[in-house]
Design a protein around this motif. Sequence first.
Motif: not given
Length: 349
Positions: A46-63
């Motif tokens: 996953v790449r591209g600034a806004p996409a990695i922002g959204a993916a990281a947000a979901y990553g935090l939800v998984l944590a």
Amino acid sequence: MLETMRWQAEESFLELLDQTALPHETRYLKCYDYSGVAAAIKRLAVRGAPAIGAAAAYGLVLAAKNIMARSSREDFIAGVEIAARELAATRPTAVNLRWALDRLIKRLYAVEAVDPGALYDILLGEAHAIYREDVADNRKMGCYGQELIPDGARILTHCNAGALATAGYGTALGVVRAAREAGKAVSVYAGETRPLLQGARLTAWELLREGIPVTLITDNMAGYLMAKGKVDLVIVGADRIAANGDVANKIGTYSLAVLAEKHGLPFYVAAPVSTIDMSLTSGGEIPIEERDPAEVTHMAGRPLAPAGVNVWNPAFDITPHHMVTAIITDRGIVRATYRENLMKIFAGG
Ligand code: MRU
């Protein structure tokens, strides 16, 4: 439109479109923990600034999901903060990553709930909001930006600042889409974008699928293309914009800005306000990610260069603000003087 990511609500996990497999294969990676998301961001699945922002947000939800059963409020927040630090370190240049993580952590501190289950729900709601807002912001950017695009324009772009780089619709390619939706007959030249070929693999694929006319060139053809009078304007995305309007974007962007200036062509940058970092006075302060030399010495896993050669592989460069004709944001079009006018859009003026 293909989704760059999707949250599987019933089983609570994240699926990421694996962009390293495009354009040949469409497959989704299943992420059950934040470390899977961090690894996917690092390897540009996953790449591209806004996409990695959204993916990281979901990553935090998984944590959060994986610690909520055994945590007090304090332990839960501490655990989420550890994951946020690890996710934030995956790619240093795109500020949207830190912006999204900070937004989730701020939400945690803003509520009084003590039950980690309730805190988890709040984080998930916020991640969904970031995802939804990104698509809406891109559409707004498209609306503003398309005003700058003449009918029949031949547009040169770099890397992939399209639907694939965002939650949907795209930034630079969102402006192209909006121009098409406004009935303008625009066409695109996609620079291949060495070393990882986001232009050849992703932009060409994304535009072809939608029937938007696209011609692929290698990066070193851009100057001659302009000299032949075949380009009307350049539009790119951004990974971070400093308060003075200096722009960090995919390596090779600066070269296009120099060429555009030389040929008297407008050079536009399309980016949501979440990409603007008002805490940095100029582009010199933006951290530039340096990546594995193998990305330069190899292609598709095969060596091209002699073993042992020295390599420099910065993933981004800085385009000075005076070379940027305008910055297209979701709050309107910003022109020089950038420091003053960016401050105005943050102040709502
Ligand atoms: O290394 P990448 O593929 O993440 O780089 C992406 C870019 O440089 C994009 O132009 C930028 O993130 C803007 S995407 C809307």
